[in-house]
Design a protein around this motif. Sequence first.
Motif: not given
Length: 303
Positions: A242-247, A249-258, A260-265
């Motif tokens: 998931l982090e690879t996918q996020m990286n 697209i140069a995701y917006p700085g206001f997003l936090n990978i952790e 997103v992953f919790r919500c994804y789960n």
Amino acid sequence: MADESLSPGDLFCYEDFLGELAVADEDDTYIDITRTYVGDPDTEDEYLTLLANREPHQGFNANETLVLDASFRTARLEAITWILRTRKNFGFHFHTAYLSMIYFDRFLSSRSIDRNYTRVVSLISVGCISLAAKMEEVRVPSLPQLQTEGVTFESTNVERVELGILSTLQWRMNYATPFAFLRYFIIKFSRQDSPPRETVSRTVQSILALMREIHSMSHRPSVIAAAATLVVLNNSLTRTTLETQMNSIAYPGFLNIEEVFRCYNLLQQLDVENLHTPRNVNSASRSNDIKRRRLQFDNDGPA
């Protein structure tokens, strides 16, 4: 509720909720994402930052006293089901339904309410969707028109609740919802300027499914939009992939990978629940519990 067992009352209401999602076909859940942002693509990141500033405040959590109350969870699920049904009946935008839920959850997290949850929650849900429609829709039904099931509340009582909601939320009503972020994430993650209708529709359905979660407001709309898009495109991502996918697209700085992953789960768990929750129940049991699982508007009195 994704990590909790369903009580009998929850189960009946959950079936009604799943029924609302099941009858929503691809055309009903399709959003023309090309119309959600019509500005210069070079300034889209600035637009997303503006949207992020309109998200409900970070750190919001549901009232834990209510979260632990099975009767309230049932009443809330009935209310969300009614809001979705009303959205469909009047052709409201999905944004309007989600905005109603934001008002609903934020209001109830800040107020003590009578334990007669069915009556109180019913009244509040009418006030919330009425306010959201006034904010977002061109044509707003009258209060009697909105109430098409059961006994209706007097308009004066709904208006009193509306004022209470406005006061409690300090008149901050213009919140961003996940649907405002969909164009960006679907196009970026799918790498298609015109993604398939099925991808858009399934992402919308994932967001709608998350609305039933009593903890859904602890996830920011931008996080929900990103996670819903990713789970539709690939529902078997690990934290690393998931982090690879996020990286990528140069995701917006206001997003936090952790986050997103919790919500994804959570969305993954909801997919599993949808597969394993029984859709058919003994008719006698359904008859005995019909009043618990349907949103009924009791005879009204003071709000």
